[in-house]
Design a protein around this motif. Structure first.
Motif, PDB file in Angstrom:
ATOM      1  N   TRP A  95     -20.491 -16.640  10.147  1.00 14.05           N
ATOM      2  CA  TRP A  95     -20.326 -18.001   9.631  1.00 14.05           C
ATOM      3  C   TRP A  95     -21.554 -18.800  10.014  1.00 14.05           C
ATOM      4  O   TRP A  95     -22.125 -18.611  11.092  1.00 14.05           O
ATOM      5  N   TYR A  96     -21.972 -19.686   9.136  1.00 16.12           N
ATOM      6  CA  TYR A  96     -23.098 -20.580   9.398  1.00 16.12           C
ATOM      7  C   TYR A  96     -22.598 -21.990   9.659  1.00 16.12           C
ATOM      8  O   TYR A  96     -21.717 -22.490   8.953  1.00 16.12           O
ATOM      9  N   LYS A  97     -23.187 -22.607  10.660  1.00 14.39           N
ATOM     10  CA  LYS A  97     -22.949 -24.025  10.903  1.00 14.39           C
ATOM     11  C   LYS A  97     -23.937 -24.780  10.024  1.00 14.39           C
ATOM     12  O   LYS A  97     -25.134 -24.490  10.043  1.00 14.39           O
ATOM     13  N   LEU A  98     -23.429 -25.711   9.236  1.00 12.90           N
ATOM     14  CA  LEU A  98     -24.244 -26.454   8.277  1.00 12.90           C
ATOM     15  C   LEU A  98     -24.473 -27.869   8.777  1.00 12.90           C
ATOM     16  O   LEU A  98     -23.627 -28.439   9.457  1.00 12.90           O
ATOM     17  N   ARG A  99     -25.584 -28.444   8.366  1.00 12.95           N
ATOM     18  CA  ARG A  99     -25.856 -29.848   8.673  1.00 12.95           C
ATOM     19  C   ARG A  99     -26.190 -30.540   7.366  1.00 12.95           C
ATOM     20  O   ARG A  99     -27.315 -30.480   6.889  1.00 12.95           O
ATOM     21  N   GLU A 100     -25.196 -31.144   6.767  1.00 13.67           N
ATOM     22  CA  GLU A 100     -25.382 -31.874   5.517  1.00 13.67           C
ATOM     23  C   GLU A 100     -24.782 -33.263   5.689  1.00 13.67           C
ATOM     24  O   GLU A 100     -23.734 -33.566   5.168  1.00 13.67           O
ATOM     25  N   GLY A 101     -25.452 -34.114   6.466  1.00  9.08           N
ATOM     26  CA  GLY A 101     -24.930 -35.429   6.755  1.00  9.08           C
ATOM     27  C   GLY A 101     -24.000 -35.411   7.956  1.00  9.08           C
ATOM     28  O   GLY A 101     -23.850 -36.376   8.662  1.00  9.08           O
ATOM     29  N   ARG A 102     -23.365 -34.287   8.209  1.00  4.76           N
ATOM     30  CA  ARG A 102     -22.504 -34.041   9.364  1.00  4.76           C
ATOM     31  C   ARG A 102     -22.378 -32.527   9.494  1.00  4.76           C
ATOM     32  O   ARG A 102     -22.829 -31.785   8.635  1.00  4.76           O
ATOM     33  N   TYR A 103     -21.758 -32.068  10.558  1.00  3.11           N
ATOM     34  CA  TYR A 103     -21.615 -30.629  10.749  1.00  3.11           C
ATOM     35  C   TYR A 103     -20.383 -30.092  10.035  1.00  3.11           C
ATOM     36  O   TYR A 103     -19.354 -30.750   9.989  1.00  3.11           O
ATOM     37  N   ALA A 104     -20.520 -28.901   9.473  1.00  6.68           N
ATOM     38  CA  ALA A 104     -19.413 -28.199   8.835  1.00  6.68           C
ATOM     39  C   ALA A 104     -19.735 -26.709   8.901  1.00  6.68           C
ATOM     40  O   ALA A 104     -20.862 -26.326   9.230  1.00  6.68           O
ATOM     41  N   TRP A 105     -18.786 -25.875   8.587  1.00  5.00           N
ATOM     42  CA  TRP A 105     -18.951 -24.419   8.652  1.00  5.00           C
ATOM     43  C   TRP A 105     -18.655 -23.792   7.297  1.00  5.00           C
ATOM     44  O   TRP A 105     -17.771 -24.235   6.576  1.00  5.00           O
ATOM     45  N   ALA A 106     -19.395 -22.710   6.982  1.00  6.00           N
ATOM     46  CA  ALA A 106     -19.162 -21.962   5.751  1.00  6.00           C
ATOM     47  C   ALA A 106     -19.386 -20.474   6.023  1.00  6.00           C
ATOM     48  O   ALA A 106     -20.255 -20.094   6.808  1.00  6.00           O
TER      49      ALA A 106
END
Length: 127
Positions: A95-106
């Protein structure tokens, strides 16, 4: 998914800023091939493209049992912060931790790194 519009708006702003910086930065060669710069390959920022056929749900943690906080469309480019092993999704437990305005996982099953992949996350998954 109540945060969907904020999530997409943040992604669009970041994508626009990245394009603007590439064009106004050190020339067209950088804009055409950002992975050729040492910063892009050695220390980030790391990017990934959504390859899910339909919308990719992003979550508060690295598994489908975590709360959904938005979604991404096929072809969108996102910032990859780091990676962890989480719930297995169709044969892929990354899983990748994303940073698109805030943190989320995909799930990495539906994301392809553009250039180098990010390193492993520390002990904390959430921020």
């Amino acid at each position: 998914m109540t945060h969907l519009s904020k999530f997409r708006r943040g992604a669009a702003v970041l994508a626009s800023a990245g394009l603007l910086c590439g064009v106004l930065g050190s020339g067209a060669a950088v804009a055409a091939n950002p992975a050729s710069t040492p910063a892009a390959t050695a220390h980030g920022p790391y990017k990934g493209r959504v390859v899910a056929r339909h919308e990719l749900t992003v979550r508060t943690g690295p598994g489908t049992n975590y709360r959904a906080v938005g979604s991404l469309r096929h072809g969108e480019v996102v910032t990859l912060v780091c990676k962890v092993n989480g719930q297995n999704v169709r044969g892929n437990s990354r899983w990748y931790k994303l940073r698109e305005g805030r943190y989320a996982w995909a799930s990495a099953r539906y994301l392809r790194p553009l250039g180098a992949a990010p390193g492993w996350c520390g002990n904390r998954h959430h921020r």
